[in-house]
Design a protein around this motif. Sequence first.
Motif, short mmCIF file in Angstrom:
data_model
loop_
_atom_site.label_atom_id
_atom_site.label_comp_id
_atom_site.label_asym_id
_atom_site.label_seq_id
_atom_site.Cartn_x
_atom_site.Cartn_y
_atom_site.Cartn_z
N PHE A 37 -4.26 5.80 -0.02
CA PHE A 37 -5.93 6.43 0.88
C PHE A 37 -6.80 5.32 1.44
N LEU A 38 -7.08 4.65 1.08
CA LEU A 38 -8.67 3.45 1.51
C LEU A 38 -8.19 3.04 2.70
N ASN A 39 -6.66 2.23 2.73
CA ASN A 39 -6.37 1.82 3.80
C ASN A 39 -6.04 3.01 4.66
N SER A 40 -6.08 4.23 5.18
CA SER A 40 -6.07 5.23 5.97
C SER A 40 -7.33 5.76 6.28
N LEU A 41 -8.41 5.22 5.73
CA LEU A 41 -9.79 5.76 6.06
C LEU A 41 -10.34 3.99 6.61
N ARG A 42 -9.90 3.22 6.43
CA ARG A 42 -10.01 1.39 7.43
C ARG A 42 -9.42 1.97 8.55
N ASN A 43 -8.34 2.40 8.83
CA ASN A 43 -7.68 2.94 10.04
C ASN A 43 -7.95 4.11 10.74
N LEU A 44 -9.13 4.75 10.94
CA LEU A 44 -9.82 5.65 11.76
C LEU A 44 -10.37 5.26 12.28
N LYS A 45 -10.36 5.69 13.62
CA LYS A 45 -10.89 5.94 14.70
C LYS A 45 -12.23 6.05 15.14
N TYR A 46 -12.74 6.97 14.03
CA TYR A 46 -13.94 7.33 14.16
C TYR A 46 -15.25 6.82 14.04
N PRO A 47 -16.19 6.04 13.81
CA PRO A 47 -16.75 5.08 14.24
C PRO A 47 -17.85 5.11 13.32
N ILE A 63 -12.13 2.95 -9.95
CA ILE A 63 -12.95 2.68 -9.27
C ILE A 63 -12.75 1.07 -8.94
N LYS A 64 -12.80 0.06 -9.90
CA LYS A 64 -12.69 -1.12 -9.31
C LYS A 64 -11.22 -1.08 -8.39
N VAL A 65 -10.34 -0.02 -8.52
CA VAL A 65 -9.47 -0.45 -6.87
C VAL A 65 -10.66 -0.20 -5.59
N MET A 66 -10.98 1.18 -6.06
CA MET A 66 -12.78 1.86 -4.69
C MET A 66 -13.38 0.44 -4.54
N GLN A 67 -13.57 0.24 -5.78
CA GLN A 67 -15.01 -1.16 -5.14
C GLN A 67 -13.97 -2.70 -4.50
N SER A 68 -12.99 -2.57 -4.88
CA SER A 68 -11.91 -4.12 -4.48
C SER A 68 -11.58 -3.71 -2.83
N LEU A 69 -11.40 -2.96 -2.72
CA LEU A 69 -10.41 -1.98 -1.41
C LEU A 69 -11.54 -1.52 -0.28
N TYR A 70 -12.50 -1.23 -0.78
CA TYR A 70 -13.16 -0.59 0.31
C TYR A 70 -14.90 -0.13 -0.23
N PRO A 71 -15.29 -1.42 -0.29
CA PRO A 71 -16.64 -2.25 -1.08
C PRO A 71 -17.50 -1.15 0.05
N ASP A 72 -17.09 -0.61 1.59
CA ASP A 72 -18.96 0.34 1.49
C ASP A 72 -18.72 1.84 1.63
N GLY A 73 -17.95 1.56 0.42
CA GLY A 73 -18.14 3.14 -0.15
C GLY A 73 -18.86 3.49 -1.14
N ALA A 74 -19.59 4.70 -0.75
CA ALA A 74 -20.00 5.16 -2.20
C ALA A 74 -19.11 5.53 -3.94
N VAL A 75 -19.37 4.91 -4.93
CA VAL A 75 -18.40 5.76 -5.85
C VAL A 75 -19.50 6.76 -6.90
N LEU A 76 -19.31 7.85 -6.80
CA LEU A 76 -19.63 8.66 -7.58
C LEU A 76 -19.32 9.17 -9.36
N ARG A 77 -19.71 8.37 -10.19
CA ARG A 77 -18.93 9.27 -11.53
C ARG A 77 -19.20 10.06 -12.81
N LEU A 78 -18.40 10.91 -12.93
CA LEU A 78 -18.86 12.15 -13.56
C LEU A 78 -18.12 11.93 -15.19
N ASP A 79 -18.68 11.47 -15.89
CA ASP A 79 -19.00 11.70 -17.36
C ASP A 79 -18.39 12.93 -18.57
#
Length: 79
Positions: A37-47, A63-79
Motif C-alpha cells: 500500500f505504501l509503495n503505491s502512495l510513493r508511486n502516485l503522480k499527484y505531487p 506503526i513501525k512499518v509505516m514509520q520505516s517505509l513512509y516517514p513523511d506520513g503521519a500516524v494517528l493511533r486510536l487506543d
Amino acid sequence: MQLNTKSGRNTSVGNNMPPRVTMASVCYNDEHQLPRFLNSLRNLKYPNFDFILIDNHSHDDSIKVMQSLYPDGAVLRLD
C-alpha cells in the motif's frame, strides 16, 4: 486567489501546483499489507498530498512499518 486551510496553510489557486489533498487510511494489524500500500502512495503522480495512517490499536508492527517505509506520513493511533 488564495484559500486558507484549517491547518493554516495557504493554498494558491491558479498556479501550476494542484490543490493540497489529505488522504487517510485506517488499519488494524496490517503490517504485511502496508508495504504494498505504501509503495503505491510513493508511486502516485499527484505531487501535492499528505497521508495519515489511522491505526485502530494494532497489536503487530503496523506503526513501525509505516514509520520505516513512509516517514513523511503521519500516524494517528486510536487506543
